[in-house]
Design a protein around this motif. Structure first.
Motif, PDB file in Angstrom:
ATOM      1  N   ASN A   1       0.840  -1.194   0.000  1.00 41.49           N
ATOM      2  CA  ASN A   1       0.000   0.000   0.000  1.00 41.49           C
ATOM      3  C   ASN A   1       0.880   1.250   0.000  1.00 41.49           C
ATOM      4  N   GLY A   2       0.513   2.219  -0.848  1.00 44.21           N
ATOM      5  CA  GLY A   2       1.279   3.453  -0.914  1.00 44.21           C
ATOM      6  C   GLY A   2       2.501   3.393  -1.807  1.00 44.21           C
ATOM      7  N   ALA A   3       2.689   2.276  -2.509  1.00 52.70           N
ATOM      8  CA  ALA A   3       3.880   2.121  -3.350  1.00 52.70           C
ATOM      9  C   ALA A   3       3.789   2.910  -4.650  1.00 52.70           C
ATOM     10  N   GLY A   4       2.547   3.244  -5.073  1.00 49.39           N
ATOM     11  CA  GLY A   4       2.377   3.997  -6.311  1.00 49.39           C
ATOM     12  C   GLY A   4       1.600   3.269  -7.388  1.00 49.39           C
ATOM     13  N   LYS A   5       0.976   2.172  -7.042  1.00 52.93           N
ATOM     14  CA  LYS A   5       0.262   1.357  -8.036  1.00 52.93           C
ATOM     15  C   LYS A   5      -0.921   2.105  -8.640  1.00 52.93           C
ATOM     16  N   THR A   6      -1.798   2.600  -7.768  1.00 60.03           N
ATOM     17  CA  THR A   6      -2.987   3.311  -8.247  1.00 60.03           C
ATOM     18  C   THR A   6      -2.597   4.602  -8.958  1.00 60.03           C
ATOM     19  N   THR A   7      -1.585   5.291  -8.462  1.00 60.31           N
ATOM     20  CA  THR A   7      -1.112   6.514  -9.132  1.00 60.31           C
ATOM     21  C   THR A   7      -0.661   6.198 -10.555  1.00 60.31           C
ATOM     22  N   THR A   8       0.016   5.069 -10.731  1.00 63.17           N
ATOM     23  CA  THR A   8       0.453   4.657 -12.071  1.00 63.17           C
ATOM     24  C   THR A   8      -0.744   4.461 -12.992  1.00 63.17           C
ATOM     25  N   LEU A   9      -1.753   3.751 -12.513  1.00 61.43           N
ATOM     26  CA  LEU A   9      -2.944   3.490 -13.330  1.00 61.43           C
ATOM     27  C   LEU A   9      -3.681   4.781 -13.661  1.00 61.43           C
ATOM     28  N   GLN A  10      -3.838   5.648 -12.681  1.00 60.72           N
ATOM     29  CA  GLN A  10      -4.577   6.888 -12.913  1.00 60.72           C
ATOM     30  C   GLN A  10      -3.826   7.830 -13.849  1.00 60.72           C
ATOM     31  N   THR A  11      -2.513   7.766 -13.829  1.00 64.66           N
ATOM     32  CA  THR A  11      -1.729   8.586 -14.760  1.00 64.66           C
ATOM     33  C   THR A  11      -1.885   8.067 -16.181  1.00 64.66           C
ATOM     34  N   ILE A  12      -1.878   6.754 -16.338  1.00 65.84           N
ATOM     35  CA  ILE A  12      -2.098   6.154 -17.660  1.00 65.84           C
ATOM     36  C   ILE A  12      -3.477   6.535 -18.195  1.00 65.84           C
ATOM     37  N   SER A  13      -4.475   6.555 -17.311  1.00 69.59           N
ATOM     38  CA  SER A  13      -5.845   6.875 -17.715  1.00 69.59           C
ATOM     39  C   SER A  13      -6.085   8.363 -17.904  1.00 69.59           C
ATOM     40  N   GLY A  14      -5.094   9.199 -17.584  1.00 63.98           N
ATOM     41  CA  GLY A  14      -5.238  10.638 -17.782  1.00 63.98           C
ATOM     42  C   GLY A  14      -5.885  11.372 -16.625  1.00 63.98           C
ATOM     43  N   LEU A  15      -6.067  10.684 -15.495  1.00 62.58           N
ATOM     44  CA  LEU A  15      -6.703  11.300 -14.339  1.00 62.58           C
ATOM     45  C   LEU A  15      -5.719  12.127 -13.513  1.00 62.58           C
ATOM     46  N   ILE A  16      -4.437  11.782 -13.613  1.00 62.67           N
ATOM     47  CA  ILE A  16      -3.383  12.510 -12.905  1.00 62.67           C
ATOM     48  C   ILE A  16      -2.327  12.922 -13.921  1.00 62.67           C
ATOM     49  N   PRO A  17      -1.891  14.185 -13.929  1.00 66.74           N
ATOM     50  CA  PRO A  17      -0.865  14.611 -14.888  1.00 66.74           C
ATOM     51  C   PRO A  17       0.532  14.152 -14.457  1.00 66.74           C
ATOM     52  N   SER A  18       1.370  13.873 -15.433  1.00 62.31           N
ATOM     53  CA  SER A  18       2.750  13.503 -15.140  1.00 62.31           C
ATOM     54  C   SER A  18       3.655  14.723 -15.276  1.00 62.31           C
ATOM     55  N   LYS A  19       4.737  14.712 -14.533  1.00 63.68           N
ATOM     56  CA  LYS A  19       5.732  15.787 -14.608  1.00 63.68           C
ATOM     57  C   LYS A  19       6.723  15.508 -15.737  1.00 63.68           C
ATOM     58  N   MET A  20       7.093  14.225 -15.866  1.00 63.39           N
ATOM     59  CA  MET A  20       8.031  13.788 -16.898  1.00 63.39           C
ATOM     60  C   MET A  20       7.615  12.401 -17.365  1.00 63.39           C
ATOM     61  N   GLY A  21       8.165  12.014 -18.517  1.00 66.61           N
ATOM     62  CA  GLY A  21       7.942  10.669 -19.019  1.00 66.61           C
ATOM     63  C   GLY A  21       6.980  10.611 -20.189  1.00 66.61           C
ATOM     64  N   LYS A  22       6.854   9.410 -20.755  1.00 65.41           N
ATOM     65  CA  LYS A  22       6.006   9.204 -21.927  1.00 65.41           C
ATOM     66  C   LYS A  22       5.075   8.016 -21.711  1.00 65.41           C
ATOM     67  N   ILE A  23       3.858   8.163 -22.198  1.00 68.94           N
ATOM     68  CA  ILE A  23       2.896   7.075 -22.231  1.00 68.94           C
ATOM     69  C   ILE A  23       2.484   6.888 -23.686  1.00 68.94           C
TER      70      ILE A  23
END
Length: 240
Positions: A41-63
């Motif tokens: 818990n808290g490792a970043g799993k859900t954040t990863t999924l939500q970033t892929i789905s466009g719900l959270i913006p990324s600072k760097m990187g490519k999808i």
């Protein structure tokens, strides 16, 4: 013959204000495979999924999805491109009927009402219990039934990639078994799935490939069956 890569995430960084939540996440999902992302818990799993789905913006990187950069694409357009997420906690429309929840799942699909009704009929075949409850308020369903409905709502959008975030959370062992039985059937039918799941043993047993995430970084990856037998994984996540 090597399978085609459907989704590719490269060096993804995400911040919550000053908190560096994702620290260079990279992963791939190949067409027709189930890829699992496991971690505490808290490792970043859900954040990863939500970033892929466009719900959270990324600072760097490519999808990259099917060869197209979607890093800055709004979430509603990402859904139209063929990515559907079943969120943690299900988030069904509690005050709508079961059948109307499914109808909303098909909002982005441009097809005839007759064909959409066929899609709904297929869902009822997979989840016969939902057919019995189609005229019932979604909020009155049990937790397991709501999870089934949330999965069906996502499938109604005819996704190329189905993202599942903690599908077994809070469910009885019987419903957990039923949900994973459906995931296996979806896999056999060719649906590509990115899965986050607290039950690491179940996740690795159904997945083709898996990534381990710790404090926002990928620390291990490999074929799911190899990770299932890895002593470090057994100790940390499988209770061995």
């Amino acid at each position: 013959m090597e399978k085609e890569t459907m989704l590719e995430v490269n060096d993804l960084h995400v911040y919550y204000d000053n908190i560096h939540a994702l620290k260079g996440i990279s992963l791939k999902v190949k067409k027709g495979e189930v890829v699992s992302l496991i971690g505490a818990n808290g490792a970043g799993k859900t954040t990863t999924l939500q970033t892929i789905s466009g719900l959270i913006p990324s600072k760097m990187g490519k999808i990259i999805f099917e060869g197209e950069y979607i890093t800055k694409t709004p979430c509603h357009l990402i859904c139209k491109k063929g990515i559907a997420q079943v969120p943690e906690g299900r988030r069904i429309f509690a005050r709508l009927l079961v059948k109307d929840n499914l109808k909303l799942g098909a909002f982005t699909v441009n097809d005839t009402p007759e064909n959409l009704e066929k899609d709904r009929a297929k869902f009822y075949e997979v989840f016969p219990r939902m057919a019995e409850r189609k005229n019932q308020m979604a909020g009155t369903l049990s937790g397991g039934e709501q999870q089934m409905l949330a999965m069906g709502r996502a499938l109604m959008s005819r996704p190329k990639l189905l993202i599942l975030d903690e599908p077994s959370m809070g469910l009885s062992p019987l419903f957990v078994k039923e949900i994973f039985s459906v995931i296996k059937r979806l896999k056999e039918s060719g649906v590509t799935i990115l899965l986050v799941e607290q039950n690491a043993k179940m996740a690795l047993s159904v997945a083709d490939y898996a990534y381990v995430i710790e404090t926002g970084r990928i620390t291990m990856e490999g074929k799911a069956k190899d990770l299932l037998n890895n002593p470090d994984i057994k100790k940390a996540y499988l209770g061995a």
